[in-house]
Design a protein around this motif. Structure first.
Motif, short mmCIF file in Angstrom:
data_model
loop_
_atom_site.label_atom_id
_atom_site.label_comp_id
_atom_site.label_asym_id
_atom_site.label_seq_id
_atom_site.Cartn_x
_atom_site.Cartn_y
_atom_site.Cartn_z
N PHE A 220 -4.69 0.13 21.81
CA PHE A 220 -5.94 0.22 22.56
C PHE A 220 -7.08 0.34 21.55
O PHE A 220 -7.12 1.27 20.74
N ALA A 221 -8.00 -0.61 21.56
CA ALA A 221 -9.04 -0.69 20.53
C ALA A 221 -10.42 -0.55 21.14
O ALA A 221 -10.68 -0.99 22.26
N VAL A 222 -11.30 0.09 20.35
CA VAL A 222 -12.72 0.19 20.69
C VAL A 222 -13.47 -0.50 19.57
O VAL A 222 -13.38 -0.10 18.40
N VAL A 223 -14.21 -1.55 19.91
CA VAL A 223 -14.85 -2.40 18.91
C VAL A 223 -16.34 -2.47 19.20
O VAL A 223 -16.76 -2.54 20.36
N GLY A 224 -17.15 -2.47 18.12
CA GLY A 224 -18.59 -2.62 18.30
C GLY A 224 -19.36 -1.87 17.24
O GLY A 224 -18.82 -1.05 16.48
N ASN A 225 -20.66 -2.13 17.20
CA ASN A 225 -21.53 -1.50 16.20
C ASN A 225 -21.63 0.01 16.42
O ASN A 225 -21.91 0.76 15.48
N THR A 226 -21.43 0.45 17.65
CA THR A 226 -21.48 1.88 17.93
C THR A 226 -20.47 2.64 17.09
O THR A 226 -20.74 3.74 16.59
N VAL A 227 -19.29 2.05 16.91
CA VAL A 227 -18.25 2.68 16.10
C VAL A 227 -18.71 2.77 14.64
O VAL A 227 -18.56 3.81 13.97
N ASN A 228 -19.29 1.69 14.13
CA ASN A 228 -19.74 1.68 12.73
C ASN A 228 -20.83 2.71 12.49
O ASN A 228 -20.83 3.41 11.47
N LYS B 280 -36.38 8.36 9.75
CA LYS B 280 -36.31 7.27 8.78
C LYS B 280 -35.14 7.43 7.81
O LYS B 280 -35.31 7.42 6.59
N GLN B 281 -33.97 7.55 8.39
CA GLN B 281 -32.76 7.65 7.59
C GLN B 281 -32.12 6.28 7.42
O GLN B 281 -31.99 5.50 8.38
N ASP B 282 -31.78 5.96 6.19
CA ASP B 282 -31.10 4.68 5.91
C ASP B 282 -29.63 4.79 6.33
O ASP B 282 -28.90 5.68 5.86
N ILE B 283 -29.23 3.89 7.20
CA ILE B 283 -27.84 3.82 7.66
C ILE B 283 -27.26 2.49 7.22
O ILE B 283 -27.77 1.43 7.61
N ARG B 284 -26.24 2.54 6.39
CA ARG B 284 -25.64 1.31 5.89
C ARG B 284 -25.12 0.47 7.06
O ARG B 284 -24.41 0.97 7.93
N GLY B 285 -25.50 -0.82 7.06
CA GLY B 285 -25.10 -1.71 8.12
C GLY B 285 -26.12 -1.81 9.25
O GLY B 285 -25.94 -2.61 10.17
N VAL B 286 -27.16 -0.97 9.20
CA VAL B 286 -28.21 -1.00 10.22
C VAL B 286 -29.52 -1.38 9.53
O VAL B 286 -29.93 -0.74 8.54
N GLU B 287 -30.19 -2.42 10.02
CA GLU B 287 -31.40 -2.92 9.35
C GLU B 287 -32.53 -1.91 9.41
O GLU B 287 -33.20 -1.64 8.41
N GLN B 288 -32.81 -1.35 10.57
CA GLN B 288 -33.93 -0.42 10.72
C GLN B 288 -33.49 1.00 10.38
O GLN B 288 -32.35 1.38 10.56
N LYS B 289 -34.47 1.77 9.87
CA LYS B 289 -34.21 3.17 9.61
C LYS B 289 -34.09 3.91 10.94
O LYS B 289 -34.81 3.60 11.89
N LEU B 290 -33.22 4.87 11.00
CA LEU B 290 -32.95 5.58 12.25
C LEU B 290 -33.40 7.03 12.17
O LEU B 290 -33.43 7.65 11.10
N THR B 291 -33.75 7.56 13.33
CA THR B 291 -33.99 8.99 13.49
C THR B 291 -32.67 9.64 13.89
O THR B 291 -32.02 9.19 14.83
N VAL B 292 -32.30 10.66 13.15
CA VAL B 292 -31.04 11.35 13.45
C VAL B 292 -31.33 12.83 13.65
O VAL B 292 -32.38 13.35 13.28
N TRP B 293 -30.33 13.50 14.22
CA TRP B 293 -30.42 14.93 14.46
C TRP B 293 -29.21 15.58 13.82
O TRP B 293 -28.07 15.13 14.00
N ALA B 294 -29.46 16.66 13.07
CA ALA B 294 -28.38 17.28 12.29
C ALA B 294 -28.27 18.76 12.60
O ALA B 294 -29.27 19.45 12.79
#
Length: 466
Positions: A390-398, A441-455
């Motif tokens: 059973f596989a889950v595929v997509g950019n969400t996983v990355n 503005k966090q750089d996420i490898r594989g994602v072109e735009q910088k993302l806002t994250v919560w830690a």
């Protein structure tokens, strides 16, 4: 016309059975072993109950002291059942077959040889006119509770063979006693009636009828046993599949999957929450430890994480060495998949804190674990040809995997995407967002735009190595 073996006659093509050597076969054999033991216990108990009833019945139908001989035969058969219970096992067992043969031999001899305690001088043929053959059905019926269809057939054929041989031997060596025959003819002038009333007649037609009916019953019961065993194997395969599902899905999901036909084969695309968990710097930790300690540590860690995943209705997608991937909203989405994912993380962190405290008390170093979670679309389906997964595929996983890696740079225990936070708020899970700090503005490898994250930052007082 093509010849068919007895096995093919009993073969039921409705079910596909696992082949020898396959894991499914071994699991099924274990189920059959358990079934054999349960069936054997039941068969022996049924035998003892039946022999008890027969022993009481004999007291009313056989005069004293003749009854003692037959009570002795009953006792031997009851004891033989205990011996079967001791040596019974699945598969071909010569010792068990020998005891079955002894059962039938003792019963046959007890019925056809003259009773040594009897004061009567019966003609040998009278031993066959007491209707004792019906007692063989007790052993045949008990055999269906514990033995294979082949053994049931063997019981039928052995009984028929022994009874027939005993009949022929008794007929060959019997004293004719012509005076009794003449007396019967004088008392019953009608030919057929005289024949049936003659105590020296073996009545071969009735004996053949007994044997044929017994064989027909044995074959019918063997077909029933064969079908039951195949159903048992089929159910064992289903039980194994359910057990395998329980290794990946929470109990409520397994229950739902068991009610549907091949639900995982359907290709679906919907939003899910993906969680990655990883032990930080585990490679360096493992390099200075023995293989046994490394494996034991991983087992304890995975056990804690797996428990939390299933407790929050998640799916354990896969173990990743010193980490794991879990999804929420698979195979079917719910109304609070993002909340379940974050609550799962909090439960994991609490469990890890307790675990690390115990490790410190034992003189072992605590372990630092990173968590990354993202919410978004994914494709779900079975993949593979012979071995399905059973596989889950997509950019969400990355993205979820990259967020977990980001915990190192942010010195955080947990990093989630802004989209994950928005979904949690939409689901009404404000409480589980407490303590999260925004990083833009966090750089996420594989994602072109910088993302806002919560830690969820790691406490300052916590040991950096943990």
């Amino acid at each position: 016309m093509a010849r068919r073996s007895i096995s093919s006659f009993f073969e039921d093509q409705t079910y596909e059975l696992p082949q020898k050597g396959a894991p499914e076969y071994e699991y099924t054999e274990q189920v059959l072993e358990r079934h054999k033991r349960e069936g054997l216990y039941l068969a022996v108990r049924a035998r003892w109950v039946a022999m008890g009833v027969v022993s009481v019945l004999l007291l009313f139908v056989v005069p004293w002291p003749e009854v003692l001989f037959y009570e002795f035969i009953v006792a031997i058969i009851a004891f033989n059942g205990w011996l079967m219970l001791r040596i019974g096992k699945v598969g071909l067992s010569r010792a068990e077959l020998t005891l079955l043969f002894l059962d039938l031999l003792v019963m046959t001899l007890g019925m056809v040889i003259p009773n040594p305690l009897s004061e009567h001088t019966w003609p040998q043929a009278m031993q066959y006119q007491f209707g004792n053959f019906k007692y063989f059905f007790i052993l045949l019926a008990a055999g269906t509770l514990a033995y294979s269809w082949r053994t049931v057939i063997a019981i039928g054929t052995w009984t028929a063979g022994m009874w027939t041989i005993a009949l022929l031997v008794g007929w060959w060596f019997a004293d004719p006693m012509p005076a009794l025959s003449e007396a019967a003819k004088a008392a019953f002038p009608e030919g057929d009636l005289a024949y049936f009333m003659d105590p020296t007649q073996f009545h071969f037609r009735l004996r053949i009828q007994e044997v044929v009916v017994f064989l027909l019953v044995a074959v019918t019961l063997a077909v029933s046993v064969r079908r039951f065993n195949r159903l048992l194997r089929s159910n064992a395969a289903l039980e194994r599949e359910r057990t395998n599902l329980s290794r990946y899905f929470s109990p409520n999901v397994v229950e739902e999957l068991s009610k549907n036909d091949e639900p995982l084969k359907q290709i679906r695309n919907h939003n899910i929450a993906v969680l990655f968990v990883d032990i930080v710097h585990f490679t360096e930790f493992a390099a200075s430890r023995s293989p046994e300690e490394v494996i034991e540590t991983l087992r304890e860690f995975h056990g804690l994480m797996e428990t939390a995943v299933f407790a929050h209705h998640g799916t354990l997608d896969k173990y990743l060495g010193d980490g794991l991937m879990a999804t929420f909203g698979t195979p079917e989405p719910t109304q609070q998949d993002a909340i379940n994912a974050l609550n799962c993380v909090h439960a994991m962190m609490d469990a890890l804190d307790t675990w690390n405290d115990n490790r410190i008390r034992r003189g072992l170093p605590p372990l630092r674990v990173g968590f990354g979670a993202h919410y978004g679309p994914a494709v779900l389906a079975d993949i593979g040809a012979n071995r399905l997964e059973f596989a889950v595929v997509g950019n969400t996983v990355n993205v979820a995997s990259r967020l977990e890696a980001l915990t190192r740079g942010l010195n955080a225990r947990l990093v989630i995407s802004d989209g994950m936070r928005e979904e949690v708020l939409k689901e009404g899970g404000h409480a589980c967002l407490a303590g999260l700090r925004r990083f833009e503005k966090q750089d996420i490898r594989g994602v072109e735009q910088k993302l806002t994250v919560w830690a969820f930052e790691r406490p300052v007082e916590q040991n950096p190595s943990s």
